[in-house]
Scaffold this active site. Structure first.
Site, mmCIF file in Angstrom:
data_model
loop_
_atom_site.group_PDB
_atom_site.id
_atom_site.type_symbol
_atom_site.label_atom_id
_atom_site.label_comp_id
_atom_site.label_asym_id
_atom_site.label_seq_id
_atom_site.Cartn_x
_atom_site.Cartn_y
_atom_site.Cartn_z
ATOM 1 N N PHE A 111 0.823 -1.220 0.000
ATOM 2 C CA PHE A 111 0.000 0.000 0.000
ATOM 3 C C PHE A 111 0.850 1.260 0.000
ATOM 4 O O PHE A 111 0.374 2.336 -0.351
ATOM 5 C CB PHE A 111 -0.962 0.007 1.199
ATOM 6 C CG PHE A 111 -0.348 0.476 2.485
ATOM 7 C CD1 PHE A 111 0.292 -0.394 3.339
ATOM 8 C CD2 PHE A 111 -0.405 1.822 2.837
ATOM 9 C CE1 PHE A 111 0.871 0.046 4.517
ATOM 10 C CE2 PHE A 111 0.169 2.279 4.017
ATOM 11 C CZ PHE A 111 0.814 1.388 4.856
ATOM 12 N N LYS A 112 2.113 1.138 0.390
ATOM 13 C CA LYS A 112 2.957 2.332 0.482
ATOM 14 C C LYS A 112 3.120 3.022 -0.880
ATOM 15 O O LYS A 112 3.417 4.203 -0.928
ATOM 16 C CB LYS A 112 4.299 1.976 1.103
ATOM 17 C CG LYS A 112 4.134 1.602 2.570
ATOM 18 C CD LYS A 112 5.429 1.394 3.286
ATOM 19 C CE LYS A 112 5.203 1.201 4.787
ATOM 20 N NZ LYS A 112 4.642 -0.119 5.133
ATOM 21 N N ASP A 113 2.889 2.287 -1.953
ATOM 22 C CA ASP A 113 2.959 2.898 -3.283
ATOM 23 C C ASP A 113 1.933 4.027 -3.449
ATOM 24 O O ASP A 113 2.189 4.981 -4.189
ATOM 25 C CB ASP A 113 2.699 1.848 -4.373
ATOM 26 C CG ASP A 113 3.867 0.879 -4.532
ATOM 27 O OD1 ASP A 113 5.025 1.311 -4.385
ATOM 28 O OD2 ASP A 113 3.614 -0.304 -4.812
#
Ligand SMILES: *Cc1c(COP(=O)(O)O)cnc(C)c1O
Length: 462
Positions: A111-113
């Site tokens: 999810f960090k993208d």
């Protein structure tokens, strides 16, 4: 829109400066001076729009005039263009009233993208305008570093140095950090553990002479712009399930409290988030803090969900700031106590305020594996161990309100745990199937501040 530090002693900054700075100079975290509200009609109007359009409408009021409408629109379009799913953050159903929000379709499968891709674009826009250059230094236990490298590779005016603990990240994670061919990417394998990496990065930020000389910028999860980017998918998910006319709950696998704090901001903006469930693994400081009222650090016990193996949950400071009536001095005192004695007790008033929104649970290693196995058997969905921690905890909180569990990584990023649970090794998506064939480029470094600083000075002047 202005931003203030949770410790009350750093200068107020606009959005762009808060983003480029990361950590405030008083050691605190930047938060918006006030949270803009979104009217129910505007929330309802998000139904059916693209993820990009929703992102523009949700984030715009926080950005003020730091970026023009056209700049923001272009940055958002570029940020999510390479995602492997047209919906960007698709919602799936696991069971009656239990949904899974898939946040792993970005270039590094976590999810960090969502946040990192966007701030890569916003950094580039801001730096191109000012002609400034910056040096990004970050520590990672795996996912943050790969997302940062993917977001900043090849950008002019930026060098990115990522410190990861040598030998302690998964092979997929390591390769995602070491196979970028661009010369502005510097993957550093430090002789030490993740805490050492984080400590050296902190040392560099606290060395103001060095910080200014190399224009140090931070993109770790305390960067406000990262939190903001994550607010968007709470809106798209809740609206899909009937908001603003219906309350929706979220369960979030949590480490540094960044992702779940974004849900808190969505709620403050007016999204009917009925409940925010903190899901921890065996490193359960946040579960103990919310259920017992005492925030006490221990030693990290490595788990099969390594991106949540933390002792100190940085973004929790933001929630404390709100719970203490935005009293920076009170927060600074708690953080002093944390430093000197390893913990503090949350005041009665503050814990009651926190419990109005947050509840918590934990999953043991066995419960995590069992959740992967059961959900695979019941639905065919294969969860990564972090998402499985979330699903396990969420199942204890199902009821009349729809519950969304955030799926924070693709199962192929953590193939060993998934194979242990299901007997099957998850495959990488076809678009990255050649990861194991790409040449690696990495430098092994000593756990020594002076050595790191001279290496960084040398590389950026090359
Ligand atoms: C970073 C990460 C988390 C924890 O997110 P926080 O914002 O730090 O709470 C959970 N799962 C995965 C896969 C991650 O990479």
């Amino acid at each position: 829109m202005n931003y203030v530090s949770t410790r009350g002693q750093a200068p107020r900054l606009g959005f762009e400066e808060a983003m480029l700075t990361g950590l405030a100079r008083d050691g605190g975290l930047y938060v918006p001076e006030s949270v803009p509200e979104m009217a129910p009609g505007d929330i309802a109007a998000l139904a059916g729009v693209s993820y990009e359009e929703a992102a523009l409408r949700v984030m715009r009021p926080f950005i003020g005039d730091a970026f023009s409408e056209a700049e923001l629109e272009a940055a958002i379009a570029a940020a999510y263009r390479d995602f492997g799913h047209a919906a960007r953050a698709p919602l799936k159903q696991l069971a009656p009233n239990h949904f899974l929000l898939e946040l792993f379709h970005g270039p590094t499968l976590a999810f960090k993208d969502f946040a990192m891709q966007l701030i890569g674009q916003l950094f580039q826009t801001a730096l191109a305008r000012s002609g400034q250059r910056v040096t990004i230094v970050g520590a990672t236990s795996g996912d943050t570093g790969s997302a940062a490298i993917e977001a900043f590779r090849g950008l002019p005016n930026v060098d990115v140095f990522i410190l990861f603990p040598h030998g302690r990240v998964s092979e997929v994670q390591r390769r995602q950090m070491t196979t970028a061919p661009e010369s502005n990417v510097h993957a550093l394998a430090l002789d030490g553990d993740f805490d050492d990496c984080q400590a050296r990065v902190k040392d560099m930020f606290n060395d103001f002479a060095f910080r200014d000389a190399v224009s140090l910028a931070g993109v770790n999860s305390i960067n406000w712009a990262r939190v903001l980017a994550q607010v968007v998918y709470y809106f798209t998910a809740a609206v899909s399930l009937g908001a603003p006319h219906r309350q929706v709950g979220f369960t979030v696998p949590t480490g540094n409290f960044g992702d779940i704090y974004a849900g808190f901001i969505a709620r403050r903006m007016g999204l009917p988030v009925g409940r925010l469930v903190i899901a921890t693994n065996q490193n359960d400081i946040l579960h103990r803090a919310i259920s017992g009222g005492a925030y006490e650090t221990g030693t990290v016990r490595p788990s099969i969900s390594p991106s949540m193996d933390i002792q100190v949950s940085s973004n929790f400071e933001r929630a404390l700031f709100d719970a203490y009536g935005r009293d920076g001095q009170a927060v600074a005192q708690l953080m002093e106590e944390l430093k000197s004695s390893g913990g503090f007790t949350i005041s009665q008033g503050a814990i009651e305020t926190l419990r109005e929104v947050f509840t918590s649970g934990r999953a043991s290693e066995d419960e995590t594996l069992a959740a992967i196995r059961q959900i695979h058997a019941e639905t065919g969905e294969v969860l990564c161990p972090h998402s499985a921690v979330g699903a396990h905890v969420a199942r204890g909180h199902l009821g009349a309100m729809p519950m969304v569990t955030l799926a924070t990584a693709h199962p192929a990023k953590f193939p060993d745990a998934v194979e242990q649970a299901t007997g099957q090794r998850p495959a990488l998506p076809p678009r990255m199937a050649d990861l194991f064939d790409r040449p690696e480029r990495v430098m092994r470094v000593e756990n020594d501040l002076a050595v790191l600083q001279s290496l960084i000075r040398e590389r950026i002047s090359a």
